[in-house]
Scaffold this active site. Structure first.
Site, PDB file in Angstrom:
ATOM      1  N   GLY A  77      24.254 -31.738  49.834  1.00 56.93           N
ATOM      2  CA  GLY A  77      23.325 -30.749  50.358  1.00 56.93           C
ATOM      3  C   GLY A  77      23.973 -29.965  51.478  1.00 56.93           C
ATOM      4  N   ARG A  78      23.155 -29.596  52.463  1.00 63.30           N
ATOM      5  CA  ARG A  78      23.657 -28.754  53.554  1.00 63.30           C
ATOM      6  C   ARG A  78      24.820 -29.410  54.296  1.00 63.30           C
ATOM      7  NH1 ARG A  78      17.901 -28.481  54.211  1.00 63.30           N
ATOM      8  NH2 ARG A  78      17.042 -26.375  53.979  1.00 63.30           N
ATOM      9  N   ILE A  79      24.646 -30.696  54.655  1.00 60.47           N
ATOM     10  CA  ILE A  79      25.690 -31.356  55.449  1.00 60.47           C
ATOM     11  C   ILE A  79      26.883 -31.711  54.573  1.00 60.47           C
ATOM     12  CG2 ILE A  79      26.224 -33.302  56.958  1.00 60.47           C
ATOM     13  CD1 ILE A  79      23.265 -33.383  57.720  1.00 60.47           C
ATOM     14  N   SER A 113      26.179 -35.968  43.020  1.00 60.40           N
ATOM     15  CA  SER A 113      24.810 -35.473  43.159  1.00 60.40           C
ATOM     16  C   SER A 113      24.162 -35.518  41.781  1.00 60.40           C
ATOM     17  CB  SER A 113      24.789 -34.045  43.711  1.00 60.40           C
ATOM     18  OG  SER A 113      25.385 -33.150  42.802  1.00 60.40           O
ATOM     19  N   ARG A 114      22.834 -35.347  41.763  1.00 61.58           N
ATOM     20  CA  ARG A 114      22.124 -35.415  40.487  1.00 61.58           C
ATOM     21  C   ARG A 114      22.546 -34.300  39.546  1.00 61.58           C
ATOM     22  NH1 ARG A 114      16.034 -36.056  42.630  1.00 61.58           N
ATOM     23  NH2 ARG A 114      16.942 -34.701  44.229  1.00 61.58           N
ATOM     24  N   THR A 115      22.778 -33.120  40.097  1.00 67.75           N
ATOM     25  CA  THR A 115      23.192 -31.980  39.275  1.00 67.75           C
ATOM     26  C   THR A 115      24.406 -31.318  39.905  1.00 67.75           C
ATOM     27  OG1 THR A 115      21.648 -30.537  40.456  1.00 67.75           O
ATOM     28  CG2 THR A 115      20.866 -31.548  38.406  1.00 67.75           C
ATOM     29  N   ARG A 147      22.246 -42.860  56.321  1.00 70.01           N
ATOM     30  CA  ARG A 147      21.283 -43.844  56.782  1.00 70.01           C
ATOM     31  C   ARG A 147      21.836 -45.226  56.479  1.00 70.01           C
ATOM     32  NH1 ARG A 147      19.175 -40.409  59.291  1.00 70.01           N
ATOM     33  NH2 ARG A 147      16.982 -39.772  59.363  1.00 70.01           N
ATOM     34  N   ASP A 207      28.406 -44.751  61.293  1.00 67.96           N
ATOM     35  CA  ASP A 207      27.560 -44.208  62.347  1.00 67.96           C
ATOM     36  C   ASP A 207      26.134 -44.742  62.225  1.00 67.96           C
ATOM     37  OD1 ASP A 207      26.979 -42.414  64.545  1.00 67.96           O
ATOM     38  OD2 ASP A 207      25.925 -41.139  63.114  1.00 67.96           O
ATOM     39  N   GLU A 216      19.110 -51.003  63.338  1.00 67.11           N
ATOM     40  CA  GLU A 216      19.602 -50.362  64.567  1.00 67.11           C
ATOM     41  C   GLU A 216      18.562 -50.521  65.677  1.00 67.11           C
ATOM     42  OE1 GLU A 216      20.146 -46.268  63.587  1.00 67.11           O
ATOM     43  OE2 GLU A 216      21.673 -46.658  62.071  1.00 67.11           O
ATOM     44  N   HIS A 228      24.919 -44.206  65.790  1.00 61.90           N
ATOM     45  CA  HIS A 228      24.002 -43.239  65.162  1.00 61.90           C
ATOM     46  C   HIS A 228      23.866 -41.993  66.037  1.00 61.90           C
ATOM     47  CE1 HIS A 228      20.278 -42.778  62.335  1.00 61.90           C
ATOM     48  NE2 HIS A 228      20.945 -41.644  62.493  1.00 61.90           N
ATOM     49  N   GLY A 230      25.302 -38.750  65.127  1.00 61.78           N
ATOM     50  CA  GLY A 230      25.846 -37.618  64.389  1.00 61.78           C
ATOM     51  C   GLY A 230      25.482 -36.270  64.974  1.00 61.78           C
TER      52      GLY A 230
END
Length: 306
Positions: A146-148, A167-169, A225, A249, A254, A272, A274
């Site tokens: 995605g974006r990141i 990814s799925r697609t 995550r 991270d 946590e 954690h 980021g």
């Protein structure tokens, strides 16, 4: 608010709203019971979320504004059932998380934390440090595009990497190799970077099978995550050297993480963080406030999730 924001956010929020600091309440259940009828919005953080129990206890709730991208801690089904709107803070933290993913990979493979300890301890005077692993020119698989994930790919393109993604697609706008199987990508790559969203759909998706495919010369970097990785399988793989190492991270439980991680010399551990720069955290808080202002002003939400 289930938990505090930085003071630069708290001051303008206190000036604009009746701010109920739930984290300070000695009896949280009694606090909610006292104020429930008046609470129209919850301003939460990604790791705090908003449970179905909390949502059910707030009959006047209209909006949950999340300080963070991940909304897996918010019961979206409960929100949709009642027409409660949800917002998050996308895009403003893409660059910071991508930078950290690259930084953690460099730190892990080039033994940067170990090098710092080596110099500080005086060991350098007794002989050279052990050799590290070359960073540039590797195959890197990015789990989640995605974006990141796509920002990480742009960062790594300057290091002459061969890049693939899971990814799925497939993305028609990406020149990189697409994998529909995470295990197949793990077998192909030298470094597996995980930036998948949290939630049940991805829980433990990096499992023993994927780690076996990554192999004893493969490296894992997780900036997503803690739930996306089977932590028990990861610890076994690290302890038994069935993967080369990991930079993490995020963790389960946590901030009270499994103490076995601290005993390992083939990991780089990070708290954690980021999005943990002042510039990005200010932008995140501003976006939360803009969503609150839009909601209470009767305008369209800036970054709606649900």
């Amino acid at each position: 608010m289930p938990g505090p924001y930085p003071e630069w956010d708290m001051e303008p929020m206190q000036a604009s709203y009746t701010l109920l600091r739930w984290w300070e309440a000695p009896d949280r259940q009694a606090f909610i019971a006292e104020h429930a009828a008046d609470i129209r919005a919850v301003a939460t953080r990604g790791e705090l979320g908003a449970s179905a129990e909390l949502i059910a206890s707030l009959p006047a709730l209209e909006l949950i504004a999340c300080y963070g991208v991940g909304t897996d801690g918010i019961d979206l089904a409960a929100c949709r059932a009642r027409g409660i709107r949800v917002t998050n803070t996308p895009d403003v933290l893409n660059g910071d998380v991508a930078d950290l993913a690259v930084g953690l990979t460099l730190a892990l493979q080039r033994s940067i934390p170990a090098g710092d300890r080596f110099v500080r301890s005086g060991e350098w005077a007794r002989g050279p440090m052990p050799l590290a692993t070359r960073f540039f020119g590797q195959r890197v698989g990015i789990a989640g595009f995605g974006r990141i994930g796509s920002t990480i790919a742009r960062r790594l393109s300057g290091f002459e990497m061969e890049l693939g993604y899971f990814s799925r697609t497939a993305r028609e706008d990406s020149p990189h190799r697409h994998f529909g199987s995470l295990a197949a990508m793990a077998e192909w790559c030298d470094v597996l970077i995980v930036i998948l969203p949290g939630g049940e759909a991805t829980r433990g998706i990096v499992d023993a099978k994927v780690l076996q495919a990554l192999g004893p010369k493969g490296w894992l970097v997780n900036v997503s995550r803690g739930t996306t990785v089977d932590e028990g399988a990861l610890l076994q793989a690290l302890e038994q050297r069935r993967i080369a190492g990991a930079a993490l991270d995020v963790f389960q439980n946590e901030p009270c993480i499994d103490p076995r991680f601290a005993a390992l010399d083939n990991v780089v551990l990070h708290p954690h963080h980021g999005s943990g720069t002042e510039q990005t955290r200010r932008a995140m808080g501003e976006l939360v406030r803009r969503n609150l202002q839009a909601h209470f002003g009767g305008r369209p939400l800036v970054t709606p999730v649900a």
